[in-house]
Design a protein around this motif. Sequence first.
Motif, short mmCIF file in Angstrom:
data_model
loop_
_atom_site.label_atom_id
_atom_site.label_comp_id
_atom_site.label_asym_id
_atom_site.label_seq_id
_atom_site.Cartn_x
_atom_site.Cartn_y
_atom_site.Cartn_z
N GLU A 169 41.13 78.96 57.82
CA GLU A 169 41.04 80.40 57.59
C GLU A 169 39.98 80.99 58.50
O GLU A 169 38.94 80.39 58.75
N ILE A 170 40.26 82.19 59.00
CA ILE A 170 39.29 82.99 59.73
C ILE A 170 39.12 84.29 58.97
O ILE A 170 40.11 84.96 58.63
N ILE A 171 37.87 84.63 58.69
CA ILE A 171 37.55 85.83 57.91
C ILE A 171 36.79 86.79 58.82
O ILE A 171 35.77 86.43 59.40
N LEU A 172 37.30 88.01 58.93
CA LEU A 172 36.65 89.06 59.71
C LEU A 172 36.17 90.14 58.77
O LEU A 172 36.95 90.72 58.02
N ASP A 173 34.86 90.40 58.78
CA ASP A 173 34.26 91.46 57.96
C ASP A 173 33.71 92.53 58.90
O ASP A 173 32.70 92.31 59.58
N PHE A 174 34.38 93.68 58.91
CA PHE A 174 33.99 94.76 59.81
C PHE A 174 32.92 95.65 59.19
O PHE A 174 32.92 95.89 57.99
N LYS A 175 32.04 96.13 60.06
CA LYS A 175 31.02 97.10 59.68
C LYS A 175 31.10 98.23 60.70
O LYS A 175 30.70 98.07 61.86
N PHE A 176 31.63 99.35 60.25
CA PHE A 176 31.81 100.49 61.14
C PHE A 176 30.57 101.39 61.06
O PHE A 176 29.98 101.55 60.00
N PRO A 177 30.19 102.00 62.19
CA PRO A 177 28.96 102.78 62.24
C PRO A 177 29.08 104.18 61.63
O PRO A 177 28.10 104.89 61.52
N MET A 178 30.28 104.55 61.24
CA MET A 178 30.49 105.90 60.69
C MET A 178 31.69 105.89 59.76
O MET A 178 32.43 104.90 59.69
N ASP A 179 31.87 106.97 59.05
CA ASP A 179 33.04 107.13 58.19
C ASP A 179 34.19 107.70 59.01
O ASP A 179 33.98 108.47 59.95
N TYR A 180 35.41 107.30 58.62
CA TYR A 180 36.60 107.78 59.31
C TYR A 180 37.52 108.45 58.31
O TYR A 180 37.48 108.16 57.11
N THR A 181 38.37 109.33 58.84
CA THR A 181 39.38 109.96 58.00
C THR A 181 40.43 108.91 57.64
O THR A 181 40.51 107.85 58.27
N ASP A 182 41.25 109.21 56.64
CA ASP A 182 42.33 108.30 56.26
C ASP A 182 43.26 108.05 57.44
O ASP A 182 43.73 106.93 57.64
N GLN A 183 43.55 109.09 58.22
CA GLN A 183 44.42 108.95 59.39
C GLN A 183 43.79 108.02 60.43
O GLN A 183 44.47 107.18 61.01
N GLU A 184 42.49 108.17 60.68
CA GLU A 184 41.81 107.31 61.64
C GLU A 184 41.80 105.86 61.17
O GLU A 184 42.02 104.94 61.96
N LYS A 185 41.58 105.65 59.88
CA LYS A 185 41.62 104.30 59.32
C LYS A 185 42.99 103.67 59.52
O LYS A 185 43.11 102.51 59.90
N LYS A 186 44.03 104.46 59.29
CA LYS A 186 45.39 103.97 59.46
C LYS A 186 45.65 103.58 60.91
O LYS A 186 46.24 102.53 61.18
N ILE A 187 45.20 104.39 61.85
CA ILE A 187 45.37 104.10 63.27
C ILE A 187 44.69 102.77 63.62
O ILE A 187 45.27 101.91 64.29
N LEU A 188 43.46 102.59 63.15
CA LEU A 188 42.71 101.37 63.46
C LEU A 188 43.34 100.14 62.81
O LEU A 188 43.45 99.09 63.43
N GLU A 189 43.78 100.27 61.57
CA GLU A 189 44.40 99.13 60.88
C GLU A 189 45.73 98.74 61.53
O GLU A 189 46.02 97.55 61.70
N LEU A 190 46.52 99.72 61.90
CA LEU A 190 47.80 99.42 62.57
C LEU A 190 47.55 98.76 63.92
O LEU A 190 48.27 97.83 64.30
N ALA A 191 46.55 99.22 64.64
CA ALA A 191 46.22 98.59 65.93
C ALA A 191 45.79 97.14 65.71
O ALA A 191 46.23 96.25 66.45
N ALA A 192 44.96 96.90 64.71
CA ALA A 192 44.48 95.53 64.42
C ALA A 192 45.65 94.58 64.21
O ALA A 192 45.60 93.42 64.62
#
Length: 133
Positions: free
Chosen positions: A89-112
């Motif tokens: 297993e590989i576990i990735l724990d992200f720490k973002f420097p700012m808050d994002y809108t729901d749309q921005e979160k969706k864009i980043l998750e889909l890209a991932a």
Amino acid sequence: MATISTTYIGDLKTEAIHLQSGSKLITDAPTDNHGKGEGFSPTDLLAESLAGCVLTVMALAARSHGINMDNTKCDVSKVMAANPRRVAEIILDFKFPMDYTDQEKKILELAAATCPVSISLHPDLKKTINFGW
């Protein structure tokens, strides 16, 4: 044509040279497998490859949508299995420097989800991604 030249340099270490840039990387066997742990192990690099790839594809999407991801961090953990010895297993724990809108979160998750390293890994290798939203 090769992109990397890797040489065994003794004492359970390798040196890899990125041929285009000349960048060098030393690996060492981990302490639990007879190494000294003086550098990344090959399985550490596998885990880092996933993290680096996910961050890169998210950054590409962020750039095209005007989202700032500068200073985003990812803590990477790997879980080893035995018989055969492998990364389970590989576990990735992200720490973002700012808050994002729901749309921005969706864009980043889909890209991932489009990361070529992730898609290339065997389906039995568990990949846990914690965005920490």
